[in-house]
Write a protein that holds these residues in place. Structure first.
Motif, PDB file in Angstrom:
ATOM      1  N   HIS A   1       0.867  -1.228   0.099  1.00 45.57           N
ATOM      2  CA  HIS A   1      -0.056   0.078   0.030  1.00 45.57           C
ATOM      3  C   HIS A   1       0.906   1.350  -0.357  1.00 45.57           C
ATOM      4  CE1 HIS A   1      -3.099  -3.087   0.676  1.00 45.57           C
ATOM      5  NE2 HIS A   1      -2.801  -2.732   2.405  1.00 45.57           N
ATOM      6  N   GLN A   2       0.547   2.196  -0.245  1.00 38.92           N
ATOM      7  CA  GLN A   2       0.648   4.003  -0.478  1.00 38.92           C
ATOM      8  C   GLN A   2       0.391   4.623  -0.320  1.00 38.92           C
ATOM      9  OE1 GLN A   2       2.433   4.799  -4.688  1.00 38.92           O
ATOM     10  NE2 GLN A   2       4.086   6.120  -4.293  1.00 38.92           N
ATOM     11  N   LEU A   3       0.856   5.832   0.724  1.00 34.47           N
ATOM     12  CA  LEU A   3       0.450   6.962   0.865  1.00 34.47           C
ATOM     13  C   LEU A   3       1.181   7.743   0.203  1.00 34.47           C
ATOM     14  CD1 LEU A   3      -0.350   6.899   4.667  1.00 34.47           C
ATOM     15  CD2 LEU A   3      -1.978   7.634   3.008  1.00 34.47           C
ATOM     16  N   LEU A   4       1.170   8.756  -0.771  1.00 35.86           N
ATOM     17  CA  LEU A   4       1.126   9.587  -1.501  1.00 35.86           C
ATOM     18  C   LEU A   4       1.458  11.272  -1.233  1.00 35.86           C
ATOM     19  CD1 LEU A   4       3.273  10.554  -4.316  1.00 35.86           C
ATOM     20  CD2 LEU A   4       1.418  10.302  -5.198  1.00 35.86           C
ATOM     21  N   TYR A   5       1.755  11.726  -0.559  1.00 33.24           N
ATOM     22  CA  TYR A   5       2.156  13.346  -0.160  1.00 33.24           C
ATOM     23  C   TYR A   5       2.561  14.311  -1.236  1.00 33.24           C
ATOM     24  CZ  TYR A   5       2.174  17.525   2.942  1.00 33.24           C
ATOM     25  OH  TYR A   5       2.478  18.426   3.588  1.00 33.24           O
ATOM     26  N   ALA A   6       2.238  15.107  -1.216  1.00 32.71           N
ATOM     27  CA  ALA A   6       2.872  16.929  -2.449  1.00 32.71           C
ATOM     28  C   ALA A   6       2.838  17.253  -1.177  1.00 32.71           C
ATOM     29  CB  ALA A   6       2.287  17.462  -3.832  1.00 32.71           C
TER      30      ALA A   6
ATOM     31  N   TRP B   1      -4.074   7.723  -0.510  1.00 32.35           N
ATOM     32  CA  TRP B   1      -4.125   6.358  -0.755  1.00 32.35           C
ATOM     33  C   TRP B   1      -4.246   5.189  -2.300  1.00 32.35           C
ATOM     34  CZ3 TRP B   1      -3.499   2.603   2.025  1.00 32.35           C
ATOM     35  CH2 TRP B   1      -3.259   1.522   2.309  1.00 32.35           C
ATOM     36  N   LEU B   2      -3.203   4.513  -1.983  1.00 28.47           N
ATOM     37  CA  LEU B   2      -3.287   3.790  -3.194  1.00 28.47           C
ATOM     38  C   LEU B   2      -2.873   2.333  -2.456  1.00 28.47           C
ATOM     39  CD1 LEU B   2      -0.864   5.709  -5.923  1.00 28.47           C
ATOM     40  CD2 LEU B   2      -3.143   5.052  -6.371  1.00 28.47           C
ATOM     41  N   ARG B   3      -4.257   1.904  -3.017  1.00 28.78           N
ATOM     42  CA  ARG B   3      -3.701   0.479  -2.728  1.00 28.78           C
ATOM     43  C   ARG B   3      -2.967  -0.590  -3.188  1.00 28.78           C
ATOM     44  NH1 ARG B   3      -9.339  -2.536  -3.539  1.00 28.78           N
ATOM     45  NH2 ARG B   3      -8.432  -2.406  -5.528  1.00 28.78           N
ATOM     46  N   GLY B   4      -1.909  -1.840  -2.920  1.00 27.34           N
ATOM     47  CA  GLY B   4      -1.771  -2.300  -2.613  1.00 27.34           C
ATOM     48  C   GLY B   4      -1.806  -3.202  -4.391  1.00 27.34           C
ATOM     49  N   GLY B   5      -1.007  -2.723  -5.660  1.00 24.91           N
ATOM     50  CA  GLY B   5      -1.465  -2.873  -6.689  1.00 24.91           C
ATOM     51  C   GLY B   5      -2.380  -2.542  -7.892  1.00 24.91           C
TER      52      GLY B   5
ATOM     53  N   PRO C   1      -8.917   0.648   3.266  1.00 22.72           N
ATOM     54  CA  PRO C   1      -9.941   1.141   2.825  1.00 22.72           C
ATOM     55  C   PRO C   1      -9.988   0.293   1.090  1.00 22.72           C
ATOM     56  CG  PRO C   1      -8.530   2.830   3.350  1.00 22.72           C
ATOM     57  CD  PRO C   1      -7.701   1.851   3.544  1.00 22.72           C
ATOM     58  N   GLN C   2     -11.649  -0.115   0.962  1.00 16.94           N
ATOM     59  CA  GLN C   2     -11.255  -0.626  -0.069  1.00 16.94           C
ATOM     60  C   GLN C   2     -11.817  -0.454  -1.460  1.00 16.94           C
ATOM     61  OE1 GLN C   2     -12.795  -4.209   0.193  1.00 16.94           O
ATOM     62  NE2 GLN C   2     -11.542  -3.609   2.155  1.00 16.94           N
TER      63      GLN C   2
ATOM     64  N   LEU D   1      -4.309   4.782  11.970  1.00 17.81           N
ATOM     65  CA  LEU D   1      -4.969   6.045  11.286  1.00 17.81           C
ATOM     66  C   LEU D   1      -5.578   6.241  10.614  1.00 17.81           C
ATOM     67  CD1 LEU D   1      -2.450   8.302  13.911  1.00 17.81           C
ATOM     68  CD2 LEU D   1      -5.045   7.900  13.902  1.00 17.81           C
ATOM     69  N   LEU D   2      -4.861   5.264   9.001  1.00 18.34           N
ATOM     70  CA  LEU D   2      -4.920   5.805   7.975  1.00 18.34           C
ATOM     71  C   LEU D   2      -6.761   5.726   7.969  1.00 18.34           C
ATOM     72  CD1 LEU D   2      -4.320   5.887   5.144  1.00 18.34           C
ATOM     73  CD2 LEU D   2      -3.823   3.013   4.977  1.00 18.34           C
ATOM     74  N   ALA D   3      -7.070   4.124   8.398  1.00 18.07           N
ATOM     75  CA  ALA D   3      -9.039   4.194   7.737  1.00 18.07           C
ATOM     76  C   ALA D   3      -9.381   5.597   7.911  1.00 18.07           C
ATOM     77  CB  ALA D   3      -8.784   2.706   8.456  1.00 18.07           C
ATOM     78  N   GLU D   4      -9.042   5.864   9.643  1.00 17.33           N
ATOM     79  CA  GLU D   4      -9.983   7.260   9.723  1.00 17.33           C
ATOM     80  C   GLU D   4      -9.544   8.159   8.688  1.00 17.33           C
ATOM     81  OE1 GLU D   4     -10.423  10.416  13.465  1.00 17.33           O
ATOM     82  OE2 GLU D   4      -9.198   8.230  13.687  1.00 17.33           O
ATOM     83  N   TRP D   5      -8.114   8.387   7.974  1.00 10.87           N
ATOM     84  CA  TRP D   5      -7.769   9.902   7.317  1.00 10.87           C
ATOM     85  C   TRP D   5      -8.974   9.680   5.940  1.00 10.87           C
ATOM     86  CZ3 TRP D   5      -2.202   9.223   8.989  1.00 10.87           C
ATOM     87  CH2 TRP D   5      -2.676   9.831  10.439  1.00 10.87           C
ATOM     88  N   SER D   6      -8.617   7.959   5.407  1.00 11.63           N
ATOM     89  CA  SER D   6      -9.263   7.916   4.433  1.00 11.63           C
ATOM     90  C   SER D   6     -10.555   8.274   4.681  1.00 11.63           C
ATOM     91  CB  SER D   6      -8.285   7.072   3.459  1.00 11.63           C
ATOM     92  OG  SER D   6      -9.057   5.572   4.348  1.00 11.63           O
TER      93      SER D   6
END
Length: 258
Positions: free
Chosen positions: A14-19, A42-46, A73-74, A117-122
């Motif tokens: 999984h990837q979190l990308l932030y500028a 948020w980018l799901r793996g794959g 996240p789904q 915390l990712l689930a709450e933010w996304s």
């Protein structure tokens, strides 16, 4: 990083990308987003994706093992506004590189907390995105539209660029993108305005002209309706690195007793 364009690619994790500075265009199969400062993806793996930056950009990327994110996240991609805590954690995370020691308990605890915390933010994902085309003709129409946001532009010109009749292009937008060409144009202009306002020394009046508006008042009204902020406030907040203010609470209406 200098201006860049990546090819289509995917990551196992999984990837979190932030500028952190500048603005980044992000595309997945069916949608595309703009990531100005204070917004992350948020980018799901794959997930196949590609990114583009037209100006200098500072990126922060965190990769998370799928086993570390039990409540991931789904959606294949979710773009959300960063709360202050999230922004500080992403910036702080760069102290650990990909070759950190596997027995670093501090790092393990840090990234486990970040993952939870990712689930709450996304879950607060934003709908500020543009659809992507599934056929070459609609892709040509979208590309032509995006390349001419600054000047007067007509639907007929976009149809000619795609080699389609107006009726066929309207049907393609409805079937492939679930929107109209005019809505696509409006949203593209608003996202382009966000990108321009995120740059150093940006001016609201010049930005309005650069996205096809002849009236500053009309631009301000359209930008506020789209983003919930006046362009001047957006520019100042991004420059200061402040989070987006929460929307005011709406009073609840009590049902009248029968």
């Amino acid at each position: 990083m200098p201006p860049l364009t990546t090819g289509w690619h995917a990551h196992r994790r999984h990837q979190l990308l932030y500028a952190a500075r500048g603005a980044l265009h992000l595309e997945v199969d069916r949608a595309q987003w703009l990531l100005p400062p204070q917004r992350a993806a948020w980018l799901r793996g794959g997930t196949l994706h590609r990114a583009r930056a037209n100006h200098l950009v500072t990126l922060c990327t965190v990769y998370l093992e799928p086993s570390l994110v039990p409540t991931a996240p789904q959606e294949e991609c979710s773009v959300f506004l960063l709360p202050p805590l999230a922004r500080e954690m992403l910036i702080y995370s760069v102290r650990w590189g990909p070759e950190r020691a596997p027995d670093d308990t501090v790092a393990e605890s840090f990234f486990q907390t970040l993952a939870h915390l990712l689930a709450e933010w996304s879950s607060q994902g934003q709908t500020w995105r543009l659809p992507r085309a599934r056929t070459p003709e609609l892709e040509k129409a979208m590309a032509y539209t995006l390349a001419h946001l600054a000047g007067p532009l007509s639907f007929e010109e976009a149809a000619r660029a795609a080699g389609l009749s107006g009726r066929t292009l309207a049907r393609r937008f409805d079937e492939e993108a679930q929107t109209t060409w005019r809505r696509f144009l409006h949203d593209a202009r608003m996202l382009r305005a966000m990108e321009l306002l995120a740059q150093d020394g940006a001016r609201v009046t010049q930005t309005a002209y650069d996205v096809g508006f002849e009236s500053l008042a009309a631009f301000t009204h359209a930008f506020h309706a789209f983003s919930g902020e006046r362009p001047r406030d957006f520019r100042q907040r991004v420059a200061q690195g402040a989070p987006r203010p929460a929307p005011p609470l709406r009073p609840t209406r009590r049902k009248r007793a029968e």
